[in-house]
Design an enzyme around this catalytic site. Structure first.
Site, PDB file in Angstrom:
ATOM      1  N   HIS A 175      36.307  37.693  38.626  1.00 48.31           N
ATOM      2  CA  HIS A 175      36.162  37.504  40.074  1.00 48.31           C
ATOM      3  C   HIS A 175      36.031  36.025  40.426  1.00 48.31           C
ATOM      4  CE1 HIS A 175      31.889  36.489  39.808  1.00 48.31           C
ATOM      5  NE2 HIS A 175      31.785  37.459  38.905  1.00 48.31           N
TER       6      HIS A 175
ATOM      7  N   GLU B  95      29.316  44.256  35.831  1.00 43.08           N
ATOM      8  CA  GLU B  95      28.650  43.302  34.950  1.00 43.08           C
ATOM      9  C   GLU B  95      27.450  43.957  34.259  1.00 43.08           C
ATOM     10  OE1 GLU B  95      28.531  41.048  32.821  1.00 43.08           O
ATOM     11  OE2 GLU B  95      28.972  39.282  34.062  1.00 43.08           O
TER      12      GLU B  95
END
Length: 206
Positions: free
Chosen positions: A13, A85
């Site tokens: 990202h 994550e």
């Protein structure tokens, strides 16, 4: 019969509001204006690659990044929570400096046992690998012989790359994964070739 390759465009990202030095983990943080520009440029660069699907973790910074990558392709990202994550427990939103000041011995122990020791009240790399790799295997089967993009995070990306390179988990921090980075992996005949690692797409700056 000729072999057929499956291509994975693995993306981290874009840059987030608040900077890169914090342990964000499962905490939702938005992209910064820089992060938006990074992923817009990457989406344009990938528009002619023949990518047939875009996937993302369920965290906002990954979802938004995937939307920016998918837009020039005319695609809508598919959300898969398994690619989020690592859970970083009580160290989430702290900087390296803050953690070492609060828990110096625990942080030293964690760094010395990176492959197996979990974050305090969070996940370990073994936990992360256990949820990421089956989800990746499913996508590779679904897109066998095709091309797809996955927009995830530093942790999941490094786990995928370490598997492709045959690296032990305790060495994955040696794999660079900058914000907005592209990794290109080819899966063919039971082996994997990493063609690009931590590639940064240039974008127009004001």
């Amino acid at each position: 019969m000729p072999s057929t390759s499956t291509w994975l465009y693995l993306v981290r990202h874009g840059a987030v509001q608040g900077g890169e030095q914090r342990f964000y983990g499962h905490t939702d943080v938005p992209l910064s204006s820089e992060g938006e520009a990074q992923l817009q440029a990457l989406g344009v660069a990938l528009a002619k690659e023949g990518i047939e699907a875009v996937y993302a973790s369920d965290l906002a910074r990954s979802r938004r990044s995937a939307e920016l990558v998918a837009a020039p392709l005319g695609l809508t990202p598919v959300i898969i929570p398994a690619f989020r994550e690592m859970a970083m427990g009580r160290w989430e939103l702290l900087t390296h400096k803050e953690i070492t000041a609060r828990e110096p011995e625990r942080f030293k122990e964690w760094m010395a046992n990176l492959g197996t020791l979990p974050f305090p009240d969070g996940e370990s790399l073994l936990d992360l690998r256990a949820r990421v790799m089956p989800a990746l295997a499913s996508l590779l089967e679904r897109h066998a012989g095709g091309r797809f993009a996955l927009v995830a995070h530093g942790g999941p990306n490094r786990v995928i790359l370490s598997g492709a390179l045959g690296m032990p988990l305790d060495r994955i921090i040696s794999l660079g994964q900058n914000y907005g980075a592209l990794n290109l992996l080819e899966y063919r005949d039971g082996s994997t070739v990493v063609h690009r690692l931590n590639h940064i797409q240039e974008w127009p700056r004001a």
